[in-house]
Design an enzyme around this catalytic site. Structure first.
Site, PDB file in Angstrom:
ATOM      1  CB  ALA A 188     -11.739  -0.474  -6.914  1.00  0.00           C
ATOM      2  CG  ASP A 189      -9.234  -0.835  -2.020  1.00  0.00           C
ATOM      3  OD1 ASP A 189      -8.840  -1.954  -2.382  1.00  0.00           O
ATOM      4  OD2 ASP A 189      -8.512   0.178  -2.039  1.00  0.00           O
ATOM      5  CE1 TYR A 190     -13.755   1.796   2.727  1.00  0.00           C
ATOM      6  CE2 TYR A 190     -12.832   3.172   1.004  1.00  0.00           C
ATOM      7  CZ  TYR A 190     -12.876   2.777   2.323  1.00  0.00           C
ATOM      8  OH  TYR A 190     -12.036   3.355   3.241  1.00  0.00           O
TER       9      TYR A 190
END
Length: 417
Positions: A188-190
């Site tokens: 999700a961060d990327y």
């Protein structure tokens, strides 16, 4: 693989060594931590933006100690990768003198990237209203778990929470079994980093016309939620709740991961009837394409276990390499499921220069994912690895803000920088 260098720090604004990169002349202040917003800033840096990484004095970004060791005592491999192309300065935003220095930097910046919990920068006197008044053209990227508004805005949120709340966590795994984390824990961060970088670029493009900046507000879960294809309209219109389906795709068959005879796996997809006809040819069973039980996708879905059972038996009779070659011969979409060891040895990755190899004076050779996307005329590049803590203090505070050596020393003694 194309080699880079960690020793060629471009100190001039734009940080591009003279190349006409798309973001040359854009200055970014990255005061975020860990991955999502910092990765967005790194993407901007790859295409020429001058990114100043602002870190807490003494300890720096927690990402410095997160992940596998690099051989450099101040940096993990995660830090060397995610802080690529950035210049590090130390600054305590919580202290009044630190906030004052940040305002000076923000006055001459184009972008600020932050991921503190909503209200944190406001408590330090550095909220959007304050910074926008100082610099009306400023763009501010704010990435949090749940966004700047709504009843959950104050909840702590990391990528795993975004997977769960964004809907993909429910779908990951096999029917009747516990949900699993979808891929890497930081997926999700990327995903959010890409949306965040896109938001910054859109805001900069709008500024070209109006002269005014704006705030880019992104919740980690929103990047995940946007990936659910038709799940929302299907539920809203038909009340259909998509359930976990393992490696299968609910709408078409065969479409799953299949075992091969050498203990490996491959992903095979037939998204329409013509592709199934080609698969039947590849399997040496062309009659399957005319069989009413399998000829149309709707019929294949009704007989999915049988169709994919036949497919699995066929794939298991071949090595992974032989399966991929046979599918390529008959134009059936198929790809090997690769481990990172497979990826490292794969000739396509090498031919596409998907690895950036850089040399660090202490850590030695470090291999990173190279820049994406690929621009034909002004391609981005990885110019150096994650910096040492505060290595640009002299350049920024002395060379750019004009502080004297004694002023810099006093600020350091007070813990401001």
């Amino acid at each position: 693989m194309e080699l880079g260098s960690t020793t060629n720090r471009d100190s001039a604004r734009g940080g591009n060594g003279g190349d006409a990169l798309p973001l040359s002349g854009v200055r970014v202040l990255d005061c975020a931590t860990y991955i999502a917003a910092p990765a967005a800033a790194a993407m901007l840096a790859e295409f020429g933006a001058d990114v100043i990484k602002i870190e807490k004095p003494g300890t720096g970004d927690p990402l410095r100690v997160f992940g596998m060791p690099s051989g450099r005592p101040d940096a993990t491999l995660s830090w060397l990768n995610e802080a690529r192309n950035k210049r590090s300065i130390t600054l305590d935003l919580r202290k009044p003198k630190g906030a004052a220095l940040f305002k000076r930097l923000a006055t001459d910046a184009d972008v600020v990237c932050e991921n503190f919990r909503p209200g944190t920068l406001e408590r330090w006197g550095l909220g959007w209203d304050v910074l926008a008044a100082l610099n009306p053209g400023l763009v501010m990227l704010r990435v949090t778990g749940f966004g700047q508004t709504g009843p959950y805005k104050d909840r702590v949120g990391f990528a795993r929470m975004a997977h769960a709340f964004g809907g993909i966590g429910y779908l990951a795994g096999h029917p009747g079994e516990p949900p699993v984390n979808p891929g890497p824990s930081s997926l999700a961060d990327y995903m959010a980093a890409v949306y965040g970088a896109m938001g910054v670029l859109l805001a900069l493009r709008a500024r070209d016309a109006s002269g005014l900046g704006q705030m880019v507000d992104l919740g980690l879960y929103e990047a995940v939620f946007r990936s659910l294809d038709e799940a929302l309209p299907a539920f809203a219109k038909h009340g259909r709740v998509r359930e976990p389906s393992g490696s299968r795709t609910p709408a078409v068959a065969p479409n799953a991961n299949f075992p091969t005879g050498d203990g490996q796996w491959a992903s095979l997809s037939c998204t329409d009837d013509r592709m199934f006809g080609r698969l039947a040819q590849a399997m040496g069973r062309p009659e399957l394409a005319a069989d009413p039980r399998y000829a149309k996708n709707a019929a294949r879905l009704e007989n999915r276990d049988e169709v994919e059972g036949m497919t699995s038996a066929w794939t298991a009779s071949l090595t992974r390499a032989a399966l991929v070659a046979k599918c390529e011969e008959f134009e059936v979409p198929c790809a090997p499921i690769l481990s990172i060891a497979d990826i490292f040895a794969d000739p396509h990755y090498r031919a596409r220069e998907n690895f950036a190899v850089l040399e660090d004076p202490v850590a030695g050779e470090v291999v990173l994912p190279n820049v994406a996307p690929r621009l034909s005329r002004t391609p981005g590049r990885v110019r150096w690895l994650g910096p040492t803590l505060g290595e640009a203090n002299g350049d920024v505070y002395g060379g750019e803000l004009g502080l004297t050596e004694s002023e810099i020393a006093a600020l350091a003694a007070e813990g401001v920088i």
